[in-house]
Design a protein around this motif. Structure first.
Motif: not given
Length: 300
Positions: A51-60, A83-96
């Motif tokens: 995004l905007g030239g910055i690497p991101v991880v998309n979490v679905e 970003a990859a190591s944050s997926v656990g907490l980030a995905s739990d927030l996204a789910r809720r």
């Protein structure tokens, strides 16, 4: 919500090999190994992007609304984490929250000191807007340094004339890089994860020269007028407790809608331990409901 759960988490963190103030190269490896040991949830799909030239991880997350996005900034004292190591907490927030999520791989100190992280966050947010998404469909969230960076990003967006997201969730924000709050010393004995010495070392990495009270470094000193509604969460057993309470007071003084949730007897970013701690599960549920309420607002 039992004392036994809180005691078990406290001991787990005290026994963990991670030393936030240790050698950066070594601690990055330790942290990634710790996070890699946690299996990905079965309902989560990730992909690399930009995004905007910055690497991101998309979490679905299965069943989430693709029209709503959480813009997530990971913690690690500006020097550790991905970003990859944050997926656990980030995905739990996204789910809720019932939303999809992008977690940003902003550049880390000491190789890339301030303003690299804030520049990357703003560029990625701008890229999200440029993809056609309305700001009202975006919420920003972060944990620890990522929460402080999220608050600073909101201030930077205001200066850049960009629209604010619908809301922000800040978990255990590191918002004062002078590391001078009263809780830094008062809570040191009960904090199982952070130390004053470690934070001060990482603060020097992030801002090796210059003013650590600058508003895009330490948003606790910023004019927060015009920011979106904030939910700030922290535990009472963390040396950054005052960063959360002072940031909330600063926001309230600026007429920002702010909700402060302090959970007693739990440590820094306790939300990451929802599988073993009832208080963490409750805090993430609260955060998810907060985001749902604001992301459900009218779309342009």
């Amino acid at each position: 919500m039992t004392q036994q759960q809180r005691d078990a988490l406290d001991q787990l963190l005290r026994d963990a090999p991670l030393d936030l103030g240790g050698d950066v190269a070594e601690q990055r490896v330790v942290f990634e190994e710790m996070m890699a040991a946690i299996p990905s949830p079965a309902d989560v799909t990730t992909s690399s992007g930009s995004l905007g030239g910055i690497p991101v991880v998309n979490v679905e997350v299965a069943g989430a609304d693709p029209a709503s996005v959480i813009f997530f900034l990971h913690g690690g004292a500006y020097a550790i984490g991905t970003a990859a190591s944050s997926v656990g907490l980030a995905s739990d927030l996204a789910r809720r929250a019932g939303a999809r999520l992008v977690t940003v791989d902003y550049r880390l100190a000491p190789e890339h000191p301030h303003p690299a992280a804030i520049d990357d966050a703003v560029a990625a947010y701008r890229g999200l807007l440029d993809s056609g998404l309305a700001a009202s469909a975006i919420a920003i969230a972060g944990e620890s340094a990522g929460a402080g960076l999220a608050a600073a990003t909101l201030v930077a967006l205001k200066h850049a004339g960009l629209p604010q997201p619908s809301a922000a969730v800040l978990m255990s924000p590191w918002a004062d890089l002078t590391v001078s709050s009263e809780s830094i010393s008062v809570k040191a004995a009960v904090d199982p994860a952070l130390t004053p010495k470690g934070l001060r070392r990482r603060a020097v990495d992030y801002v090796p020269a210059g003013d650590r009270t600058a508003e895009l470094v330490s948003p606790i000193f910023a004019d927060l007028t015009g920011l979106p509604p904030l939910l700030i969460q922290a535990g009472s057993h963390e040396i950054l407790l005052d960063d959360a309470t002072r940031l909330a007071a600063r926001a309230a003084t600026a007429d920002v809608a702010v909700r402060l949730e302090i959970t007693p007897g739990v440590p820094h970013v306790f939300q990451g331990f929802a599988a073993m701690l009832d208080e963490a599960d409750a805090a993430l549920t609260s955060a998810g409901e907060f985001l749902r309420a604001h992301l459900a607002g009218p779309r342009p």
